[in-house]
Design a protein around this motif. Structure first.
Motif, mmCIF file in Angstrom:
data_model
loop_
_atom_site.group_PDB
_atom_site.id
_atom_site.type_symbol
_atom_site.label_atom_id
_atom_site.label_comp_id
_atom_site.label_asym_id
_atom_site.label_seq_id
_atom_site.Cartn_x
_atom_site.Cartn_y
_atom_site.Cartn_z
ATOM 1 N N PHE A 234 0.937 -1.117 -0.103
ATOM 2 C CA PHE A 234 0.005 0.037 0.010
ATOM 3 C C PHE A 234 0.890 1.334 -0.068
ATOM 4 C CE2 PHE A 234 -2.338 3.271 2.181
ATOM 5 C CZ PHE A 234 -3.401 3.460 1.414
ATOM 6 N N GLY A 235 1.798 1.594 0.753
ATOM 7 C CA GLY A 235 2.755 2.517 0.981
ATOM 8 C C GLY A 235 3.556 2.813 -0.461
ATOM 9 N N VAL A 236 3.961 1.507 -0.935
ATOM 10 C CA VAL A 236 4.925 1.415 -2.217
ATOM 11 C C VAL A 236 3.876 2.234 -3.279
ATOM 12 C CG1 VAL A 236 5.777 0.293 -4.239
ATOM 13 C CG2 VAL A 236 6.405 -0.332 -1.660
ATOM 14 N N ALA A 237 2.645 1.741 -3.318
ATOM 15 C CA ALA A 237 1.671 2.181 -4.217
ATOM 16 C C ALA A 237 1.275 3.810 -4.064
ATOM 17 C CB ALA A 237 0.593 1.394 -4.187
ATOM 18 N N GLN A 238 1.309 4.320 -2.945
ATOM 19 C CA GLN A 238 0.970 5.501 -2.623
ATOM 20 C C GLN A 238 2.287 6.386 -2.866
ATOM 21 O OE1 GLN A 238 -1.776 7.387 -0.602
ATOM 22 N NE2 GLN A 238 -2.750 5.836 -1.571
ATOM 23 N N MET A 239 3.377 6.023 -2.771
ATOM 24 C CA MET A 239 4.408 6.710 -3.105
ATOM 25 C C MET A 239 4.714 6.842 -4.666
ATOM 26 S SD MET A 239 5.602 7.992 -0.287
ATOM 27 C CE MET A 239 6.767 8.970 -1.387
ATOM 28 N N LEU A 240 4.397 5.624 -5.396
ATOM 29 C CA LEU A 240 4.558 5.396 -6.674
ATOM 30 C C LEU A 240 3.586 6.519 -7.473
ATOM 31 C CD1 LEU A 240 5.384 1.878 -7.816
ATOM 32 C CD2 LEU A 240 7.020 3.874 -7.664
ATOM 33 N N GLU A 241 2.546 6.690 -6.828
ATOM 34 C CA GLU A 241 1.602 7.611 -7.329
ATOM 35 C C GLU A 241 2.126 8.986 -7.255
ATOM 36 O OE1 GLU A 241 -2.919 9.151 -6.214
ATOM 37 O OE2 GLU A 241 -2.439 7.030 -6.071
ATOM 38 N N ARG A 242 2.725 9.285 -6.036
ATOM 39 C CA ARG A 242 3.221 10.776 -5.871
ATOM 40 C C ARG A 242 4.647 10.998 -6.989
ATOM 41 N NH1 ARG A 242 2.657 12.301 0.004
ATOM 42 N NH2 ARG A 242 0.562 11.432 0.511
ATOM 43 N N ILE A 243 5.261 9.977 -7.163
ATOM 44 C CA ILE A 243 6.779 9.880 -7.953
ATOM 45 C C ILE A 243 5.890 10.186 -9.368
ATOM 46 C CG2 ILE A 243 8.343 8.714 -8.806
ATOM 47 C CD1 ILE A 243 8.682 7.293 -6.017
ATOM 48 N N ALA A 245 3.644 11.664 -10.327
ATOM 49 C CA ALA A 245 2.865 13.038 -10.341
ATOM 50 C C ALA A 245 4.069 14.044 -10.470
ATOM 51 C CB ALA A 245 1.942 13.252 -9.079
ATOM 52 N N ASP A 246 5.030 13.823 -9.638
ATOM 53 C CA ASP A 246 6.317 14.692 -9.656
ATOM 54 C C ASP A 246 6.709 14.640 -11.145
ATOM 55 O OD1 ASP A 246 6.002 15.364 -7.194
ATOM 56 O OD2 ASP A 246 7.532 14.198 -6.400
ATOM 57 N N LEU A 247 6.990 13.335 -11.652
ATOM 58 C CA LEU A 247 7.623 13.481 -12.829
ATOM 59 C C LEU A 247 6.734 13.951 -13.943
ATOM 60 C CD1 LEU A 247 9.258 9.627 -12.661
ATOM 61 C CD2 LEU A 247 10.399 11.888 -12.503
ATOM 62 N N ASP A 248 5.494 13.761 -13.972
ATOM 63 C CA ASP A 248 4.690 14.392 -14.819
ATOM 64 C C ASP A 248 4.595 15.972 -14.921
ATOM 65 O OD1 ASP A 248 3.532 12.092 -15.771
ATOM 66 O OD2 ASP A 248 1.586 12.085 -14.396
ATOM 67 N N ARG A 249 4.993 16.415 -13.888
ATOM 68 C CA ARG A 249 4.927 18.020 -13.764
ATOM 69 C C ARG A 249 6.161 18.177 -14.567
ATOM 70 N NH1 ARG A 249 4.230 16.963 -8.062
ATOM 71 N NH2 ARG A 249 1.921 17.467 -7.480
ATOM 72 N N LEU A 250 7.132 17.347 -14.487
ATOM 73 C CA LEU A 250 8.484 17.790 -15.272
ATOM 74 C C LEU A 250 8.454 17.189 -16.842
ATOM 75 C CD1 LEU A 250 11.211 17.252 -12.876
ATOM 76 C CD2 LEU A 250 10.606 19.424 -13.804
ATOM 77 N N GLY A 251 7.122 16.764 -17.156
ATOM 78 C CA GLY A 251 7.143 16.341 -18.614
ATOM 79 C C GLY A 251 8.095 14.807 -18.832
ATOM 80 N N ILE A 252 7.992 14.232 -17.759
ATOM 81 C CA ILE A 252 8.811 13.115 -17.857
ATOM 82 C C ILE A 252 8.020 11.661 -17.784
ATOM 83 C CG2 ILE A 252 10.725 11.587 -16.841
ATOM 84 C CD1 ILE A 252 11.911 14.122 -15.954
ATOM 85 N N PHE A 388 14.845 17.197 3.597
ATOM 86 C CA PHE A 388 15.181 17.919 2.470
ATOM 87 C C PHE A 388 14.062 18.336 1.769
ATOM 88 C CE2 PHE A 388 14.401 13.127 1.466
ATOM 89 C CZ PHE A 388 13.227 13.293 0.696
ATOM 90 N N VAL A 389 14.652 19.279 0.757
ATOM 91 C CA VAL A 389 13.454 19.997 -0.070
ATOM 92 C C VAL A 389 13.105 19.164 -1.246
ATOM 93 C CG1 VAL A 389 12.928 21.819 -1.334
ATOM 94 C CG2 VAL A 389 14.403 22.245 0.447
ATOM 95 N N THR A 390 11.577 18.983 -1.262
ATOM 96 C CA THR A 390 11.135 18.147 -2.461
ATOM 97 C C THR A 390 11.377 18.566 -3.584
ATOM 98 O OG1 THR A 390 9.130 18.717 -2.154
ATOM 99 C CG2 THR A 390 9.560 16.963 -0.640
ATOM 100 N N LEU A 391 11.427 17.647 -4.746
ATOM 101 C CA LEU A 391 11.359 18.040 -6.048
ATOM 102 C C LEU A 391 10.049 18.926 -6.456
ATOM 103 C CD1 LEU A 391 12.589 18.089 -9.087
ATOM 104 C CD2 LEU A 391 11.353 15.910 -9.269
ATOM 105 N N ALA A 392 8.912 18.636 -5.752
ATOM 106 C CA ALA A 392 7.687 19.065 -6.104
ATOM 107 C C ALA A 392 7.749 20.412 -5.828
ATOM 108 C CB ALA A 392 6.574 18.178 -5.550
#
Length: 554
Positions: A234-243, A245-252, A388-392
């Motif tokens: 569950f935690g991995v799925a939640q984190m991958l969803e966030r990852i 989203a972060d990559l989508d914001r960068l167009g990756i 740390f400061v997040t990429l998002a």
């Protein structure tokens, strides 16, 4: 011009050998042509005479004089001179550059792109951040380096696939699950402390809240083993969803998210270790551990693959993963790793060699850390991430364009200072603004030309009017774009493109201020608009390869 000029130089050296002016002379296997540092010396230069000095036992300048005396320059060469100890410099005729400008226009959407058959298949694996916490700016830099490298390889003629290796098995996932469980228990009112090795960020509490909203509180009182079994995936799925989203914001984007867990469950890891053992590459270690003899293939020491308690090391899983990559038939395997993995390269290559693969098919691009600054002062850590400061947070503050461009300003293996205030500044001090403004400036010029009734460039532009040194210099810079794309792709150095675009934008802005483009001479204005449009196209294509927008207005 490079190929015919190199051939002419070969023929000149051969002629020197035949007539005795340079007895025994023969051209070296590689003749280099480069742009002189000082453009006043010409457009191209070669150190051929220096290459021949030792074998011929003659002063390089004397060799250069003999070669030039026997040289029949190809069409387009206006002057040949000798400089310094023996450099041979070539100046190209303006007509040559006018033809090249027209060819750049004729290339259309294929500008800077390979036109022949595919050069091979490449797998670029990048980011691959553990799904146990938010992406930080170090992950972000690796993400942009990998993405732009993939774009450059595609432009250079390769068929490219992008892969993210998901570390969803092992101790770090259990630690994440335990941290979520502790937060879940805290949410139900239990006074329990997070263990020292737990993940402290606010995101862990948010995942616990998400579980609670979907499944209630029952798991808070369940045995630890049962809780970890449920909360890990569950935690991995939640984190991958966030990852994602972060990559989508960068167009990756990625073509494949490769799960470590599926690799482990398939039995591939013990199968590869069995192959290595059967081939005599595994040896017993302390307390029943198993050690791979990587030192036989260039590593500084042998590496444990099975611990004394029978648990597999991360290296063992990585061996199976890279064996899987090899089996998929790629011509090149490129890994984009953090610089802290520099000691890992030799052992992985050694394992590939032991499995019968070619270790040279694996290329590793190491990405150094990013120092986040605000007006020159280091930025403090993030509450949500815990350390740390997040990429998002960075992308939200400065935007995707500035984030991508800033990450590529230096070689990947060099430390990078990223100043948030500079990245937001709308001035020439901000390098991404500087380059984007070059594109917008040309668009503005064309709007103004249309409003004032200037004749726009057509099928037969008056390029012969482009005689100013700055105009010919701009064309030379544009001509360098296709080989730059190829070179950056082959060397896996995407920062080269950022440097090129910054210099091209500088040349455009300087030309704009020195020369009146929309003046009293309509024909000259048309020629200069034709040149400006070529610069705009190259800037637009370069920004596209960087994944950065090319605005029409700023």
């Amino acid at each position: 011009m490079h190929a015919p000029l190199i051939q002419a130089l070969r023929e000149a050296v051969a002629a020197c050998g035949e007539d005795g002016s340079l007895p025994g002379a023969s051209a070296p296997e590689a003749i280099l042509l480069e742009q002189p540092r000082d453009r006043a010396h010409g457009d191209l230069a070669t150190n051929l005479a220096m290459q021949l000095a030792r074998p011929l036992r003659r002063p390089p300048r004397a060799i250069a004089e003999a070669v030039v005396a026997h040289l029949t320059p190809p069409p387009g060469i206006e002057a040949v001179t000798i400089a310094g100890p023996g450099f041979i410099n070539f100046r190209l005729a303006p007509a040559y550059w006018w033809d090249r400008l027209c060819a750049l226009h004729d290339a259309g959407e294929r500008l800077g792109r390979h036109d022949g058959p595919p050069l091979g298949r490449v797998l670029v694996e990048f980011v691959s951040a553990n799904p146990t916490g938010p992406m930080h700016i170090g992950h972000g830099r690796g993400a942009v380096v990998g993405d732009v490298l993939a774009r450059l390889l595609e432009a250079a003629g390769y068929t490219v696939e992008r892969e993210y290796y998901v570390n969803d098995a092992g101790n770090q996932v259990r630690t994440l699950a335990r941290s979520i469980w502790i937060r879940l228990r805290q949410l139900t009112g239990e006074a329990v402390e997070l263990p020292e090795d737990g993940y402290p960020g606010e995101y862990v509490r948010e995942i616990a809240e998400a579980w609670r909203a979907a499944h209630g509180d029952a798991l808070a009182s369940a045995p630890e083993g049962e809780a970890i079994e449920a909360l890990g995936p569950f935690g991995v799925a939640q984190m991958l969803e966030r990852i994602r989203a972060d990559l989508d914001r960068l167009g990756i984007r990625f073509d494949r998210w490769f799960s470590e867990r599926t690799l482990v469950e398939s039995g591939a890891v013990p199968a590869r270790l069995a192959e290595l053992e059967a081939a005599g590459h595994l040896a017993p270690g302390d307390g029943g551990a198993k050690v791979l003899a990587t030192s036989r293939h260039g590593d500084d020491k042998d590496r444990v693959v099975v611990k004394s308690n029978g648990e597999l090391t991360y290296f063992a899983t990585d061996i199976a993963y890279h064996a899987d990559k090899l089996a998929r038939g790629y011509d090149r395997l490129i890994n984009v790793w953090g610089a802290d993995h520099h000691g890992y390269v030799a052992r992985v290559k050694a394992a590939l060699a032991m499995l019968g693969g070619d270790p040279e098919r694996l290329e590793v691009v190491l990405v150094q850390m990013v120092n986040l600054m605000r007006d020159g002062v280091p930025v403090k850590m993030s509450k949500r991430a815990g350390a740390f400061v997040t990429l998002a947070e960075v992308v939200e503050e400065v935007g995707a364009d500035a984030t991508r461009f800033f990450f590529l300003q230096r070689r990947a293996d060099a430390m990078l200072d990223f100043d948030l205030e500079l990245a937001k500044r709308e001035s020439n001090d901000n390098p991404v603004y500087y380059v984007q403004y070059a594109h917008a400036r040309v668009r503005s010029l064309f709007r103004l030309a249309k409003e004032r009734g200037y004749p726009l460039p057509g099928d037969d532009p008056p390029v012969h009017r482009l005689t100013e040194p700055e105009e010919l210099d701009l064309i030379q810079r544009l001509e360098a774009f296709p080989p730059l794309v190829r070179g950056a792709a082959e060397a896996a150095e995407p920062h080269r493109l950022v440097h090129y675009l910054t210099e091209l934008a500088g040349a455009l802005h300087a030309y704009y201020y020195k020369h009146r483009i929309l003046g009293d001479d309509p024909e000259l204005a048309t020629a200069r608009l034709y040149l400006m449009e070529a610069v705009r196209r190259v800037v637009a294509e370069g920004l596209s390869l960087l994944g950065v927008s090319a605005p029409d207005r700023m």
